[in-house]
Design a protein around this motif. Structure first.
Motif, short mmCIF file in Angstrom:
data_model
loop_
_atom_site.label_atom_id
_atom_site.label_comp_id
_atom_site.label_asym_id
_atom_site.label_seq_id
_atom_site.Cartn_x
_atom_site.Cartn_y
_atom_site.Cartn_z
N ALA A 21 11.38 28.19 4.53
CA ALA A 21 11.80 29.20 5.50
C ALA A 21 10.74 29.56 6.54
N GLY A 22 9.49 29.53 6.14
CA GLY A 22 8.45 29.94 7.06
C GLY A 22 8.18 31.44 7.05
N LYS A 23 8.45 32.08 5.90
CA LYS A 23 8.10 33.50 5.77
C LYS A 23 6.58 33.60 5.88
N PRO A 24 6.05 34.61 6.50
CA PRO A 24 6.66 35.87 6.93
C PRO A 24 7.11 35.90 8.40
N ARG A 25 7.29 34.77 9.03
CA ARG A 25 7.71 34.78 10.44
C ARG A 25 9.07 35.44 10.61
N ARG A 26 9.22 36.18 11.69
CA ARG A 26 10.48 36.86 11.99
C ARG A 26 11.65 35.90 12.04
N GLN A 27 11.42 34.72 12.61
CA GLN A 27 12.49 33.75 12.77
C GLN A 27 13.15 33.40 11.45
N ALA A 28 12.38 33.37 10.37
CA ALA A 28 12.94 33.06 9.06
C ALA A 28 13.99 34.11 8.68
N PHE A 29 13.67 35.36 8.91
CA PHE A 29 14.58 36.44 8.56
C PHE A 29 15.78 36.49 9.51
N HIS A 30 15.56 36.14 10.76
CA HIS A 30 16.67 36.09 11.72
C HIS A 30 17.65 34.97 11.35
N ARG A 31 17.13 33.85 10.87
CA ARG A 31 18.00 32.77 10.37
C ARG A 31 18.85 33.26 9.21
N ALA A 32 18.23 34.01 8.30
CA ALA A 32 18.96 34.56 7.15
C ALA A 32 20.06 35.51 7.63
N LEU A 33 19.77 36.34 8.59
CA LEU A 33 20.77 37.26 9.13
C LEU A 33 21.94 36.49 9.73
N ALA A 34 21.64 35.41 10.43
CA ALA A 34 22.70 34.59 11.04
C ALA A 34 23.59 33.98 9.97
N VAL A 35 22.97 33.48 8.90
CA VAL A 35 23.75 32.88 7.81
C VAL A 35 24.62 33.94 7.12
N LEU A 36 24.06 35.12 6.94
CA LEU A 36 24.79 36.21 6.29
C LEU A 36 25.88 36.79 7.20
N GLY A 37 25.70 36.63 8.51
CA GLY A 37 26.61 37.28 9.44
C GLY A 37 26.43 38.78 9.39
#
Length: 166
Positions: A90-106
């Protein structure tokens, strides 16, 4: 400065994060760390109580995704076993990793929490993305040698947080 490392909540176990806990905070989706949060480091079996916990959240309609820096084979094998979506490397702790998760979760930032055992990867990364953060105690003491070194830094930060009035 230290607030960026402070989790919104601390729990001993993921089992404390009940559907009621989430409802009270307006949360409906979770970004889950894998190693030492859901399972022992590099283990394929869920930690005791985790399978039941996941089932209770799924039954309550909580959206779940596993976000891990571990390998695709490891993360996807675990996630598939428990009916979860996986985002490996995922590349944590980068913000992009968490934004990808948000996109997947909707899911929106305001309704999503990060659950993990690492102050710098999960809490700091989640806070940088604007998410609610929950720090859990690691389910096992075994971990990658590099993680053990970083954990010492995390312990120093955690002591500083305590001195700063957690």
């Amino acid at each position: 400065m230290w607030a960026r490392f402070r989790p919104h909540a601390r729990v001993a176990s993921v089992a404390e994060i009940t559907p009621g806990f989430l409802r009270e905070r307006g949360l409906s989706a979770l970004v889950l760390d894998l190693d030492n949060t859901l399972a022992p480091w590099n283990g394929l079996e869920a930690a005791p109580g985790v399978a039941e916990w996941l089932a209770s959240l799924q039954a309550a309609g909580v959206a779940l995704v596993v976000l891990s820096n571990n390998s695709p084979r490891r993360v996807e094998t675990f996630a598939r076993r428990w009916g979860l979506v996986a985002l490996p490397r995922a590349g944590k702790p980068r913000r992009q990793a968490f934004h990808r998760a948000l996109a997947v979760l909707g899911s929106e930032v305001a309704c999503t929490a990060v659950v993990g055992d690492r102050l710098l990867m999960d809490v700091w990364g989640g806070r940088r993305a604007g998410l609610y953060t929950v720090l859990v105690e690691p389910v096992d003491r075994r971990e990658l040698w590099a993680t053990r070194l970083v954990r010492r830094l995390e312990e120093a930060v955690d002591r500083r947080l305590g001195a700063a009035g957690t």
